[in-house]
Design a protein around this motif. Structure first.
Motif, PDB file in Angstrom:
ATOM      1  N   LEU A   1      -9.479   9.855  -1.121  1.00 38.39           N
ATOM      2  CA  LEU A   1      -9.435  10.597   0.129  1.00 38.39           C
ATOM      3  C   LEU A   1      -9.788  12.064  -0.047  1.00 38.39           C
ATOM      4  O   LEU A   1     -10.325  12.694   0.863  1.00 38.39           O
ATOM      5  CB  LEU A   1      -8.040  10.488   0.756  1.00 38.39           C
TER       6      LEU A   1
ATOM      7  N   LEU B   1       0.274   5.936  -0.375  1.00 34.92           N
ATOM      8  CA  LEU B   1      -0.549   7.123  -0.573  1.00 34.92           C
ATOM      9  C   LEU B   1      -0.135   7.749  -1.896  1.00 34.92           C
ATOM     10  O   LEU B   1       1.059   7.915  -2.154  1.00 34.92           O
ATOM     11  CB  LEU B   1      -0.327   8.102   0.570  1.00 34.92           C
ATOM     12  N   CYS B   2      -1.105   8.077  -2.734  1.00 39.46           N
ATOM     13  CA  CYS B   2      -0.788   8.581  -4.070  1.00 39.46           C
ATOM     14  C   CYS B   2      -1.480   9.918  -4.344  1.00 39.46           C
ATOM     15  O   CYS B   2      -2.695  10.045  -4.174  1.00 39.46           O
ATOM     16  CB  CYS B   2      -1.206   7.568  -5.132  1.00 39.46           C
TER      17      CYS B   2
ATOM     18  N   PRO C   1       0.823  -1.214   0.000  1.00 34.24           N
ATOM     19  CA  PRO C   1       0.000   0.000   0.000  1.00 34.24           C
ATOM     20  C   PRO C   1       0.852   1.257   0.000  1.00 34.24           C
ATOM     21  O   PRO C   1       1.978   1.259   0.478  1.00 34.24           O
ATOM     22  CB  PRO C   1      -0.772  -0.134   1.310  1.00 34.24           C
TER      23      PRO C   1
ATOM     24  N   ALA D   1      -5.652   6.454  -1.429  1.00 33.22           N
ATOM     25  CA  ALA D   1      -5.005   5.416  -0.636  1.00 33.22           C
ATOM     26  C   ALA D   1      -5.028   4.151  -1.489  1.00 33.22           C
ATOM     27  O   ALA D   1      -6.096   3.572  -1.725  1.00 33.22           O
ATOM     28  CB  ALA D   1      -5.743   5.200   0.679  1.00 33.22           C
TER      29      ALA D   1
ATOM     30  N   ARG E   1      -4.434   0.493  -1.891  1.00 32.18           N
ATOM     31  CA  ARG E   1      -4.218  -0.744  -1.122  1.00 32.18           C
ATOM     32  C   ARG E   1      -3.681  -1.852  -2.007  1.00 32.18           C
ATOM     33  O   ARG E   1      -2.929  -2.711  -1.560  1.00 32.18           O
ATOM     34  CB  ARG E   1      -5.536  -1.192  -0.482  1.00 32.18           C
TER      35      ARG E   1
ATOM     36  N   LEU F   1      -0.209   5.775   6.154  1.00 34.00           N
ATOM     37  CA  LEU F   1       0.554   5.256   5.021  1.00 34.00           C
ATOM     38  C   LEU F   1       1.878   6.019   4.917  1.00 34.00           C
ATOM     39  O   LEU F   1       1.880   7.229   4.729  1.00 34.00           O
ATOM     40  CB  LEU F   1      -0.246   5.392   3.724  1.00 34.00           C
TER      41      LEU F   1
ATOM     42  N   THR G   1      -3.906   8.560   7.474  1.00 32.42           N
ATOM     43  CA  THR G   1      -4.017   7.168   7.024  1.00 32.42           C
ATOM     44  C   THR G   1      -2.946   6.264   7.613  1.00 32.42           C
ATOM     45  O   THR G   1      -3.111   5.036   7.640  1.00 32.42           O
ATOM     46  CB  THR G   1      -3.916   7.088   5.490  1.00 32.42           C
TER      47      THR G   1
ATOM     48  N   SER H   1      -8.416   1.468  -5.091  1.00 34.74           N
ATOM     49  CA  SER H   1      -7.937   2.603  -4.313  1.00 34.74           C
ATOM     50  C   SER H   1      -9.113   3.328  -3.665  1.00 34.74           C
ATOM     51  O   SER H   1     -10.242   3.271  -4.158  1.00 34.74           O
ATOM     52  CB  SER H   1      -7.147   3.578  -5.191  1.00 34.74           C
ATOM     53  N   GLU H   2      -8.825   4.003  -2.571  1.00 32.54           N
ATOM     54  CA  GLU H   2      -9.824   4.789  -1.852  1.00 32.54           C
ATOM     55  C   GLU H   2      -9.557   6.265  -2.102  1.00 32.54           C
ATOM     56  O   GLU H   2      -8.443   6.740  -1.889  1.00 32.54           O
ATOM     57  CB  GLU H   2      -9.748   4.498  -0.354  1.00 32.54           C
TER      58      GLU H   2
ATOM     59  N   ALA I   1      -2.751  13.793   4.720  1.00 33.11           N
ATOM     60  CA  ALA I   1      -3.282  12.471   4.387  1.00 33.11           C
ATOM     61  C   ALA I   1      -2.402  11.357   4.946  1.00 33.11           C
ATOM     62  O   ALA I   1      -2.904  10.338   5.431  1.00 33.11           O
ATOM     63  CB  ALA I   1      -3.403  12.333   2.869  1.00 33.11           C
ATOM     64  N   ALA I   2      -1.093  11.546   4.882  1.00 29.86           N
ATOM     65  CA  ALA I   2      -0.180  10.543   5.430  1.00 29.86           C
ATOM     66  C   ALA I   2      -0.391  10.384   6.927  1.00 29.86           C
ATOM     67  O   ALA I   2      -0.388   9.263   7.464  1.00 29.86           O
ATOM     68  CB  ALA I   2       1.264  10.943   5.131  1.00 29.86           C
TER      69      ALA I   2
END
Length: 332
Positions: free
Chosen positions: A164, A141-142, A139, A154, A156, A270, A268, A161-162, A264-265
């Motif tokens: 955000l 974070l993009c 996984p 996000a 996975r 990630l 999450t 992907s989720e 976001a990091a």
């Protein structure tokens, strides 16, 4: 095309991309090696209009799609007999442009009784990270930042992907292009603004960064702030201070992207961060995120290698069920 195929025994995917103003084709192996990637840009064709004209883009795709596919096959050293599936961008994008690629992909797949893989353009950008000798494993974070989209995802697993956060108005790449036009750098302006910013002071002008709840973005206020500054300065002063304007405007966009990525990091958990899309080529953004994984420069803007890559994670539609496949213009 027929005859001995240098790819005998090698499983390869032919990808097509025509979502906007690049006509692209590529050949990629199932283990993520790019055998060829051909991109024909229409940027100069649309520059006189200050942006992409959908009807002109569609007509140009019609002219280019066959020679681009032929070039990709020749560069890869394969023939259509060596292709085991065809992948194509289904959306989002300009519907007329997308339909050119989809029609070509259907014809190629149907003529060889091959399966066809419809690919989401945004999944393609993310899948560019899985190509080459050092693929990024989920996984992670993009940040996907391009002329049409700005998303925080996000990831996975590839193909799943989720979302955000997204932009509530302009995309980051669109803001770069509009800003470049306002300071007299023409269209497309993202790369030109980046170059001009290299000689300017990013603190010369205090442009605003929108602060929203959650992880969404907004760039319309930033663009309006630049418009007012340009009007107040006047043409002569804008020309004299173009580098400072470019540097300050770029700094505000990059700051917005980086701050949201860090938020976001933290939310999450990630730890690995990746950046894809045309804006991933921006030099200041790359410098601001030294530990992030960026898409290769030749795969930042629209290309078909990323579409073929994404097809490795999407279920193919068997022959001939894809003949009714249609395009979609926007993300859901």
């Amino acid at each position: 095309m027929a005859g001995t195929d240098p790819s005998d025994g090698l499983s390869v995917i032919l990808g097509l991309e025509t979502s906007c103003d690049e006509t692209a084709a590529a050949v990629v192996t199932h283990d993520g090696r790019v055998l060829s990637s051909v991109v024909s840009s229409q940027a100069e064709l649309h520059a006189r209009y200050g942006g992409v004209v959908p009807e002109i883009a569609s007509r140009r795709h019609l002219e280019l799609v066959a020679p681009v596919v032929r070039g990709a096959l020749e560069d890869a050293g394969v023939t259509l007999d060596g292709i085991d599936r065809v992948a194509v961008t289904q959306g989002p994008g300009l519907v007329g442009a997308l339909l050119v690629g989809i029609s070509a992909a259907k014809a190629l797949a149907w003529s060889r009784r091959l399966p066809l893989v419809p690919v989401d353009h945004l999944d393609g950008h993310v899948a560019s990270l899985s190509l080459g000798d050092d693929p990024l494993e989920p996984p992670f974070l993009c940040l996907l930042a391009s002329g049409g989209h700005t998303l925080l995802l996000a990831v996975r697993e590839y193909g799943v992907s989720e979302r955000l956060g997204t932009t509530l108005d302009d995309a980051a790449g669109e803001a770069f292009d509009k800003g470049a036009r306002l300071v007299g750098l023409g269209y497309p302006g993202g790369a030109a603004l980046d170059r001009a910013a290299g000689g300017g002071d990013p603190a010369a002008f205090a442009f605003p960064v929108a602060r929203l709840r959650g992880l969404d973005f907004s760039f319309s206020g930033l663009k309006t702030a630049l418009l007012y500054v340009v009007r107040d300065l006047g043409a002569v002063e804008v020309e004299r201070r173009r580098a400072d304007l470019a540097a300050s405007f770029q700094h505000a966009i990059v700051r917005a992207l980086v701050e949201r990525l860090r938020d976001a990091a933290e939310q999450t958990g990630l730890e690995r961060v990746a950046v894809v899309g045309g804006v991933a080529a921006n030099s200041e953004l790359r410098a601001a995120l030294p530990d992030a994984r960026f898409a290769p420069l030749d795969l930042c803007t629209d290309n078909a290698a990323m579409i073929a890559s994404a097809a490795r994670y999407v279920e193919a539609v068997p022959y001939p069920r894809y003949l009714a496949l249609d395009a979609y213009a926007s993300i859901s």
